[in-house]
Design an enzyme around this catalytic site. Structure first.
Site, PDB file in Angstrom:
ATOM      1  N   ASP A 191       0.887  -1.165   0.000  1.00  0.00           N
ATOM      2  CA  ASP A 191       0.000   0.000   0.000  1.00  0.00           C
ATOM      3  C   ASP A 191       0.920   1.209   0.000  1.00  0.00           C
ATOM      4  OD1 ASP A 191      -1.549   2.218   0.611  1.00  0.00           O
ATOM      5  OD2 ASP A 191      -2.831   1.137   2.012  1.00  0.00           O
ATOM      6  N   ILE A 192       0.891   1.976  -1.075  1.00  0.00           N
ATOM      7  CA  ILE A 192       1.890   3.048  -1.196  1.00  0.00           C
ATOM      8  C   ILE A 192       1.646   4.192  -0.212  1.00  0.00           C
ATOM      9  CG2 ILE A 192       2.489   2.481  -3.594  1.00  0.00           C
ATOM     10  CD1 ILE A 192       0.937   5.078  -4.414  1.00  0.00           C
TER      11      ILE A 192
ATOM     12  N   GLN B 290     -11.654  15.455  -1.869  1.00  0.00           N
ATOM     13  CA  GLN B 290     -11.050  14.858  -3.074  1.00  0.00           C
ATOM     14  C   GLN B 290      -9.571  15.246  -3.190  1.00  0.00           C
ATOM     15  OE1 GLN B 290     -13.251  15.182  -6.707  1.00  0.00           O
ATOM     16  NE2 GLN B 290     -15.231  14.864  -5.731  1.00  0.00           N
TER      17      GLN B 290
ATOM     18  N   TYR C  79      -7.131  15.715  -9.378  1.00  0.00           N
ATOM     19  CA  TYR C  79      -6.351  14.753 -10.161  1.00  0.00           C
ATOM     20  C   TYR C  79      -5.310  15.489 -11.014  1.00  0.00           C
ATOM     21  CZ  TYR C  79      -5.464  10.878 -13.416  1.00  0.00           C
ATOM     22  OH  TYR C  79      -4.869   9.883 -14.179  1.00  0.00           O
TER      23      TYR C  79
HETATM   24  P1  NDP Z   1      -7.351   1.594 -12.024  1.00  0.00           P
HETATM   25  O1  NDP Z   1      -8.274   2.346 -11.138  1.00  0.00           O
HETATM   26  O2  NDP Z   1      -7.884   0.570 -12.940  1.00  0.00           O
HETATM   27  O3  NDP Z   1      -6.198   0.924 -11.146  1.00  0.00           O
HETATM   28  C1  NDP Z   1      -5.513   1.681 -10.190  1.00  0.00           C
HETATM   29  C2  NDP Z   1      -4.580   0.771  -9.415  1.00  0.00           C
HETATM   30  O4  NDP Z   1      -3.932   1.551  -8.396  1.00  0.00           O
HETATM   31  C3  NDP Z   1      -5.334  -0.356  -8.685  1.00  0.00           C
HETATM   32  O5  NDP Z   1      -4.547  -1.505  -8.672  1.00  0.00           O
HETATM   33  C4  NDP Z   1      -5.467   0.207  -7.285  1.00  0.00           C
HETATM   34  O6  NDP Z   1      -5.646  -0.777  -6.278  1.00  0.00           O
HETATM   35  C5  NDP Z   1      -4.103   0.867  -7.165  1.00  0.00           C
HETATM   36  N1  NDP Z   1      -4.003   1.733  -6.001  1.00  0.00           N
HETATM   37  C6  NDP Z   1      -4.768   2.797  -5.660  1.00  0.00           C
HETATM   38  N2  NDP Z   1      -4.377   3.278  -4.477  1.00  0.00           N
HETATM   39  C7  NDP Z   1      -3.343   2.501  -4.059  1.00  0.00           C
HETATM   40  C8  NDP Z   1      -2.512   2.484  -2.910  1.00  0.00           C
HETATM   41  N3  NDP Z   1      -2.685   3.348  -1.904  1.00  0.00           N
HETATM   42  N4  NDP Z   1      -1.530   1.564  -2.832  1.00  0.00           N
HETATM   43  C9  NDP Z   1      -1.330   0.680  -3.823  1.00  0.00           C
HETATM   44  N5  NDP Z   1      -2.111   0.614  -4.906  1.00  0.00           N
HETATM   45  C10 NDP Z   1      -3.087   1.523  -5.030  1.00  0.00           C
HETATM   46  O7  NDP Z   1      -6.554   2.725 -12.835  1.00  0.00           O
HETATM   47  P2  NDP Z   1      -5.756   2.652 -14.225  1.00  0.00           P
HETATM   48  O8  NDP Z   1      -5.193   1.315 -14.429  1.00  0.00           O
HETATM   49  O9  NDP Z   1      -6.605   3.266 -15.256  1.00  0.00           O
HETATM   50  O10 NDP Z   1      -4.609   3.723 -13.918  1.00  0.00           O
HETATM   51  C11 NDP Z   1      -3.263   3.365 -13.661  1.00  0.00           C
HETATM   52  C12 NDP Z   1      -2.446   4.643 -13.695  1.00  0.00           C
HETATM   53  O11 NDP Z   1      -2.575   5.279 -14.969  1.00  0.00           O
HETATM   54  C13 NDP Z   1      -2.887   5.685 -12.667  1.00  0.00           C
HETATM   55  O12 NDP Z   1      -1.768   6.319 -12.108  1.00  0.00           O
HETATM   56  C14 NDP Z   1      -3.702   6.670 -13.496  1.00  0.00           C
HETATM   57  O13 NDP Z   1      -3.740   7.952 -12.920  1.00  0.00           O
HETATM   58  C15 NDP Z   1      -2.943   6.638 -14.803  1.00  0.00           C
HETATM   59  N6  NDP Z   1      -3.720   7.070 -15.953  1.00  0.00           N
HETATM   60  C16 NDP Z   1      -4.834   6.369 -16.348  1.00  0.00           C
HETATM   61  C17 NDP Z   1      -5.550   6.785 -17.442  1.00  0.00           C
HETATM   62  C18 NDP Z   1      -6.750   6.046 -17.936  1.00  0.00           C
HETATM   63  O14 NDP Z   1      -7.386   6.512 -18.891  1.00  0.00           O
HETATM   64  N7  NDP Z   1      -7.104   4.890 -17.390  1.00  0.00           N
HETATM   65  C19 NDP Z   1      -5.157   7.994 -18.212  1.00  0.00           C
HETATM   66  C20 NDP Z   1      -3.965   8.650 -17.717  1.00  0.00           C
HETATM   67  C21 NDP Z   1      -3.286   8.191 -16.634  1.00  0.00           C
HETATM   68  P3  NDP Z   1      -7.147  -1.264  -5.821  1.00  0.00           P
HETATM   69  O15 NDP Z   1      -7.614  -2.246  -6.860  1.00  0.00           O
HETATM   70  O16 NDP Z   1      -6.915  -1.872  -4.493  1.00  0.00           O
HETATM   71  O17 NDP Z   1      -8.004  -0.023  -5.780  1.00  0.00           O
END
Ligand code: NDP
Length: 283
Positions: free
Chosen positions: A65-66, A108, A195
């Site tokens: 958990d980051i 938020q 965000y």
């Molecule tokens: P998802 O919401 O599908 O996945 C996010 C991931 O981050 C999940 O595995 C989630 O875990 C994890 N996470 C959140 N908080 C924590 C934490 N405190 N510790 C560890 N893990 C954590 O998002 P995406 O796959 O779409 O996004 C991945 C990255 O890409 C992000 O940084 C996002 O901002 C970036 N991004 C995405 C875009 C898009 O269109 N999808 C566009 C531009 C950037 P859990 O399942 O437990 O919630």
């Protein structure tokens, strides 16, 4: 043992789903070493590992958990003990509140900054001393950070884009954003996007990190920020134009840049191309 080749190791945060999961999948095929799929939720992480194992891939699981310094320290100890350090770090974990959220803007901002900026920064602060020569770090940001940057007041934009901005200065600016939101005085200086500002922090942090590593004389350690594009994930929604696999492509490209690469290095990259960070753009 004399002549023994050490095992290289790659860490992906938020690897249980979405883009992070696709990055793990791809690195398992391309990266010559162990790939650690990390997730904050152990059962979701182990399920993701099991699904990849069914396709013949062999990622390893580690709970991370980051936002939890103990969790970060525990992975750092594991990396030191088992691998003597770290070769690839993909800071992918992130959150975004949906339009339907009932949370106040202040709530938020607090929650989003906590994960997307402060937690990723802490991960870097803890793991960077472990980076082996020729390591690659990919900070998953977003072009929405660039869009937000262009909506900041001129003096803030000037400070953020100054070529000599320090990490302390960036941290102070990010704190200032949170304080201005709490006191209700943000609208003259900052855009109304938790965000977007968190990703201003993520991109700027990456450019600073490369400068600092270079100054420290680290051998061929390369940091880049990237935008994966608008992808169909829980965060991006189903109307997004790219698949999560397509989004992972630029991240994996940056995570596997060849030795002594001169470019991209300390840049913001999308679709494998360097994006002038101040331009702002749509995805
Ligand atoms: P998802 O919401 O599908 O996945 C996010 C991931 O981050 C999940 O595995 C989630 O875990 C994890 N996470 C959140 N908080 C924590 C934490 N405190 N510790 C560890 N893990 C954590 O998002 P995406 O796959 O779409 O996004 C991945 C990255 O890409 C992000 O940084 C996002 O901002 C970036 N991004 C995405 C875009 C898009 O269109 N999808 C566009 C531009 C950037 P859990 O399942 O437990 O919630």
């Amino acid at each position: 043992m004399a002549g023994a080749v050490r095992t290289r190791v790659a860490v992906v945060t938020g690897g249980n789903k979405g883009i992070g999961f696709e990055v793990v999948k791809s690195l398992c095929r391309l990266f010559p070493g162990d790939v650690l799929l990390t997730a904050r939720n152990e059962s979701l992480g182990r399920a993701a590992v099991a699904s990849l194992e069914q396709t013949g891939l062999k990622p390893q699981f580690f709970q991370l958990d980051i936002t939890d310094q103990t969790s970060i320290a525990s992975l750092a100890a594991h990396l030191s003990h088992k691998y003597g350090g770290l070769d690839v770090l993909v800071n992918n974990a992130g959150i975004m509140f949906g339009r339907s959220s009932t949370a106040t803007f202040e709530e938020q901002v607090k929650a989003t900054m906590k994960v997307n900026f402060w937690a990723n920064l802490n991960v870097c602060k803890t793991f960077f001393p472990l980076l082996h020569p020729h390591s690659r770090v990919v900070n998953v940001s977003s072009m929405l950070g660039s869009t937000a940057l262009n909506k900041c007041a001129k003096d803030i934009k000037t400070r953020i884009t100054a070529p000599d901005i320090t990490l302390d200065e960036l941290e102070n600016l990010m704190k200032q954003f949170e304080t201005d939101v709490s006191s209700g005085t943000y609208s003259q200086a900052w855009p109304e996007t938790a965000y977007g500002v968190s990703k201003i922090g993520m991109t700027t942090m990456s450019l600073i990190q490369q400068r600092v590593l270079d100054r420290e004389g680290k051998t061929d350690v390369v940091v880049n920020a990237c935008c994966p594009g608008w992808c169909r994930t829980d965060m991006g929604g189903q109307k997004a134009i790219s698949s999560a696999e397509e989004g992972a492509d630029t991240i994996v490209y940056l995570a596997t840049l060849p030795p002594e690469v001169m470019s991209p290095r300390g840049q913001l990259v999308t679709r494998r191309k360097i994006k002038p960070w101040t331009k702002g753009s749509v995805l």
